[in-house]
Scaffold this motif. Structure first.
Motif, PDB file in Angstrom:
ATOM      1  N   ASP A   8       0.839  -1.200   0.000  1.00 41.96           N
ATOM      2  CA  ASP A   8       0.000   0.000   0.000  1.00 41.96           C
ATOM      3  C   ASP A   8       0.876   1.254   0.000  1.00 41.96           C
ATOM      4  O   ASP A   8       2.015   1.224  -0.465  1.00 41.96           O
ATOM      5  CB  ASP A   8      -0.982  -0.031   1.177  1.00 41.96           C
ATOM      6  CG  ASP A   8      -0.285   0.090   2.534  1.00 41.96           C
ATOM      7  OD1 ASP A   8       0.970   0.054   2.575  1.00 41.96           O
ATOM      8  OD2 ASP A   8      -0.983   0.203   3.553  1.00 41.96           O
ATOM      9  N   SER A   9       0.357   2.352   0.526  1.00 43.60           N
ATOM     10  CA  SER A   9       1.033   3.648   0.431  1.00 43.60           C
ATOM     11  C   SER A   9       2.400   3.693   1.095  1.00 43.60           C
ATOM     12  O   SER A   9       3.245   4.519   0.743  1.00 43.60           O
ATOM     13  CB  SER A   9       0.147   4.743   1.041  1.00 43.60           C
ATOM     14  OG  SER A   9      -0.186   4.431   2.380  1.00 43.60           O
ATOM     15  N   TRP A  10       2.639   2.797   2.063  1.00 45.48           N
ATOM     16  CA  TRP A  10       3.920   2.829   2.772  1.00 45.48           C
ATOM     17  C   TRP A  10       5.094   2.487   1.867  1.00 45.48           C
ATOM     18  O   TRP A  10       6.236   2.829   2.168  1.00 45.48           O
ATOM     19  CB  TRP A  10       3.876   1.891   3.979  1.00 45.48           C
ATOM     20  CG  TRP A  10       3.087   2.455   5.113  1.00 45.48           C
ATOM     21  CD1 TRP A  10       1.779   2.836   5.101  1.00 45.48           C
ATOM     22  CD2 TRP A  10       3.564   2.720   6.428  1.00 45.48           C
ATOM     23  NE1 TRP A  10       1.406   3.310   6.325  1.00 45.48           N
ATOM     24  CE2 TRP A  10       2.475   3.255   7.169  1.00 45.48           C
ATOM     25  CE3 TRP A  10       4.778   2.546   7.074  1.00 45.48           C
ATOM     26  CZ2 TRP A  10       2.591   3.622   8.510  1.00 45.48           C
ATOM     27  CZ3 TRP A  10       4.894   2.913   8.410  1.00 45.48           C
ATOM     28  CH2 TRP A  10       3.808   3.443   9.110  1.00 45.48           C
ATOM     29  N   VAL A  12       5.197   3.434  -1.388  1.00 47.28           N
ATOM     30  CA  VAL A  12       5.167   4.262  -2.596  1.00 47.28           C
ATOM     31  C   VAL A  12       6.165   5.413  -2.558  1.00 47.28           C
ATOM     32  O   VAL A  12       6.974   5.582  -3.467  1.00 47.28           O
ATOM     33  CB  VAL A  12       3.745   4.811  -2.830  1.00 47.28           C
ATOM     34  CG1 VAL A  12       3.730   5.755  -4.030  1.00 47.28           C
ATOM     35  CG2 VAL A  12       2.775   3.658  -3.068  1.00 47.28           C
ATOM     36  N   ARG A  13       6.081   6.245  -1.488  1.00 42.32           N
ATOM     37  CA  ARG A  13       6.908   7.456  -1.481  1.00 42.32           C
ATOM     38  C   ARG A  13       6.764   8.187  -0.152  1.00 42.32           C
ATOM     39  O   ARG A  13       6.044   7.739   0.737  1.00 42.32           O
ATOM     40  CB  ARG A  13       6.482   8.393  -2.609  1.00 42.32           C
ATOM     41  CG  ARG A  13       5.037   8.912  -2.509  1.00 42.32           C
ATOM     42  CD  ARG A  13       4.740   9.887  -3.644  1.00 42.32           C
ATOM     43  NE  ARG A  13       3.364  10.336  -3.701  1.00 42.32           N
ATOM     44  CZ  ARG A  13       2.881  11.395  -3.059  1.00 42.32           C
ATOM     45  NH1 ARG A  13       3.669  12.085  -2.245  1.00 42.32           N
ATOM     46  NH2 ARG A  13       1.615  11.759  -3.204  1.00 42.32           N
ATOM     47  N   TRP A  15       5.026  11.150   1.671  1.00 40.98           N
ATOM     48  CA  TRP A  15       3.726  11.773   1.427  1.00 40.98           C
ATOM     49  C   TRP A  15       3.728  13.194   1.972  1.00 40.98           C
ATOM     50  O   TRP A  15       3.876  13.420   3.167  1.00 40.98           O
ATOM     51  CB  TRP A  15       2.610  10.953   2.063  1.00 40.98           C
ATOM     52  CG  TRP A  15       2.437   9.653   1.343  1.00 40.98           C
ATOM     53  CD1 TRP A  15       3.047   8.462   1.632  1.00 40.98           C
ATOM     54  CD2 TRP A  15       1.657   9.431   0.173  1.00 40.98           C
ATOM     55  NE1 TRP A  15       2.684   7.503   0.711  1.00 40.98           N
ATOM     56  CE2 TRP A  15       1.824   8.065  -0.198  1.00 40.98           C
ATOM     57  CE3 TRP A  15       0.820  10.239  -0.592  1.00 40.98           C
ATOM     58  CZ2 TRP A  15       1.197   7.506  -1.310  1.00 40.98           C
ATOM     59  CZ3 TRP A  15       0.188   9.677  -1.700  1.00 40.98           C
ATOM     60  CH2 TRP A  15       0.379   8.335  -2.041  1.00 40.98           C
ATOM     61  N   ARG A  23      10.341   9.827  -4.098  1.00 38.82           N
ATOM     62  CA  ARG A  23       9.712   8.536  -4.337  1.00 38.82           C
ATOM     63  C   ARG A  23      10.187   7.429  -3.396  1.00 38.82           C
ATOM     64  O   ARG A  23       9.912   6.254  -3.617  1.00 38.82           O
ATOM     65  CB  ARG A  23       9.955   8.099  -5.795  1.00 38.82           C
ATOM     66  CG  ARG A  23       9.319   9.026  -6.822  1.00 38.82           C
ATOM     67  CD  ARG A  23       7.806   8.948  -6.828  1.00 38.82           C
ATOM     68  NE  ARG A  23       7.335   7.616  -7.110  1.00 38.82           N
ATOM     69  CZ  ARG A  23       7.173   7.118  -8.347  1.00 38.82           C
ATOM     70  NH1 ARG A  23       7.477   7.865  -9.400  1.00 38.82           N
ATOM     71  NH2 ARG A  23       6.720   5.899  -8.524  1.00 38.82           N
ATOM     72  N   PRO A  42      -1.797   2.918  -3.032  1.00 42.57           N
ATOM     73  CA  PRO A  42      -2.097   3.656  -1.797  1.00 42.57           C
ATOM     74  C   PRO A  42      -3.533   3.442  -1.319  1.00 42.57           C
ATOM     75  O   PRO A  42      -4.478   3.454  -2.107  1.00 42.57           O
ATOM     76  CB  PRO A  42      -1.867   5.117  -2.215  1.00 42.57           C
ATOM     77  CG  PRO A  42      -0.914   5.043  -3.351  1.00 42.57           C
ATOM     78  CD  PRO A  42      -1.268   3.789  -4.093  1.00 42.57           C
ATOM     79  N   GLY A  43      -3.660   3.210  -0.010  1.00 37.81           N
ATOM     80  CA  GLY A  43      -4.973   3.104   0.610  1.00 37.81           C
ATOM     81  C   GLY A  43      -5.663   1.768   0.461  1.00 37.81           C
ATOM     82  O   GLY A  43      -6.750   1.573   1.020  1.00 37.81           O
ATOM     83  N   THR A  49      -3.872  -5.628  -2.865  1.00 35.58           N
ATOM     84  CA  THR A  49      -2.455  -5.447  -3.207  1.00 35.58           C
ATOM     85  C   THR A  49      -1.767  -6.765  -3.532  1.00 35.58           C
ATOM     86  O   THR A  49      -0.896  -6.814  -4.395  1.00 35.58           O
ATOM     87  CB  THR A  49      -1.680  -4.735  -2.080  1.00 35.58           C
ATOM     88  OG1 THR A  49      -1.613  -5.563  -0.915  1.00 35.58           O
ATOM     89  CG2 THR A  49      -2.320  -3.400  -1.743  1.00 35.58           C
ATOM     90  N   SER A  72      -0.418  -4.014   4.706  1.00 34.18           N
ATOM     91  CA  SER A  72      -1.378  -2.990   5.109  1.00 34.18           C
ATOM     92  C   SER A  72      -2.135  -3.435   6.357  1.00 34.18           C
ATOM     93  O   SER A  72      -1.819  -4.451   6.976  1.00 34.18           O
ATOM     94  CB  SER A  72      -2.353  -2.726   3.954  1.00 34.18           C
ATOM     95  OG  SER A  72      -3.228  -1.681   4.277  1.00 34.18           O
ATOM     96  N   HIS A 204       3.434   8.277   7.481  1.00 30.90           N
ATOM     97  CA  HIS A 204       4.289   7.432   6.646  1.00 30.90           C
ATOM     98  C   HIS A 204       5.731   7.886   6.819  1.00 30.90           C
ATOM     99  O   HIS A 204       5.985   9.060   7.109  1.00 30.90           O
ATOM    100  CB  HIS A 204       3.932   7.558   5.157  1.00 30.90           C
ATOM    101  CG  HIS A 204       2.520   7.236   4.813  1.00 30.90           C
ATOM    102  ND1 HIS A 204       1.491   8.138   4.974  1.00 30.90           N
ATOM    103  CD2 HIS A 204       1.964   6.102   4.314  1.00 30.90           C
ATOM    104  CE1 HIS A 204       0.359   7.589   4.585  1.00 30.90           C
ATOM    105  NE2 HIS A 204       0.605   6.351   4.181  1.00 30.90           N
TER     106      HIS A 204
END
Length: 224
Positions: A8-10, A12-13, A15, A23, A42-43, A49, A72, A204
């Motif tokens: 998930d978002s963790w 990706v980049r 935030w 990134r 993300p999310g 995922t 997640s 994050h």
């Protein structure tokens, strides 16, 4: 090396609303000359995922040297949370269900049949469950606890199911509040280490936090 990052978002980049967006791990790998595919969403929940990751790594003409997956919040798999107030009424019910869902997730990942390095993001890896699965390699049990020695990650990370906690019994609220206070403390800029590694969004790891993860992963796996 050919690398894929899922979860998930963790994964990706960093935030933030800053003009310069970093990134995270993806950028550090690319800067070191690796090919990196970003399959993290993300999310999203673990069910989504892991299915997406399976589709990415199962392509017949692409071989990935390293597959990373950020875990997640398991309870996101229950969206739209109709079980809250029915089969799930207490804090302990949520803990038990969370572990049941994780076990299903680990089993699914394991059946992909490829070596997958797992990282605990908004929820910690369950080290007892994951050791049953030979294809899964727990790399970092908890990102927060790894970056912040002394920090205790919440037993339950509050996702959008926080909007239906009024369906749980009142005795659960104290336990949930304790978890929420731990979670929210990451955004406390008065705590130097939290500001250093989790600012600006407070939920994050930032670029410096990602660099800690990247250096550990690179050194542990000797990626070259």
């Amino acid at each position: 090396m050919n690398i894929v990052i899922g979860g998930d978002s963790w994964g990706v980049r960093e935030w933030s609303d800053l003009e310069e967006i970093h990134r995270g791990m993806w950028q550090y790998f690319v800067e070191d000359g690796h090919e990196v595919s970003m399959s993290a969403i993300p999310g999203e929940c673990n069910y989504i995922t892991t299915n997406h990751l399976k589709n990415v790594v199962s392509q017949p003409f692409i071989k990935y040297d390293y597959i990373f997956w950020f875990q997640s919040d398991p309870l996101r798999d229950l969206r739209p949370y109709d079980d809250f107030g029915k089969s799930l009424k207490t804090y302990e019910d949520l803990i038990v269900k969370s572990n049941e869902l994780l076990d299903k997730t680990y089993n699914f990942l394991n059946l992909i049949g490829k070596k997958i390095y797992c990282i605990g993001g908004c929820s910690k890896l369950n080290m007892e469950l994951i050791k049953k699965y030979n294809n899964l390699h727990p790399l970092i049990e908890s990102v927060t606890e790894f970056i912040l020695p002394g920090y205790q990650h919440p037993k339950l990370w509050h996702s959008d199911w926080i909007n239906v906690v009024d369906k749980l019994d009142m005795d659960s609220i104290d336990f949930l509040l304790e978890d929420k206070m731990k979670q929210d403390s990451l955004a406390d800029t008065n705590i130097k280490e939290h500001r250093e590694y989790f600012w600006p969004d407070g939920g994050h790891p930032n670029r410096k936090g990602h660099k800690v993860l990247y250096d550990f992963i690179n050194n542990s796996l000797n990626i070259s």
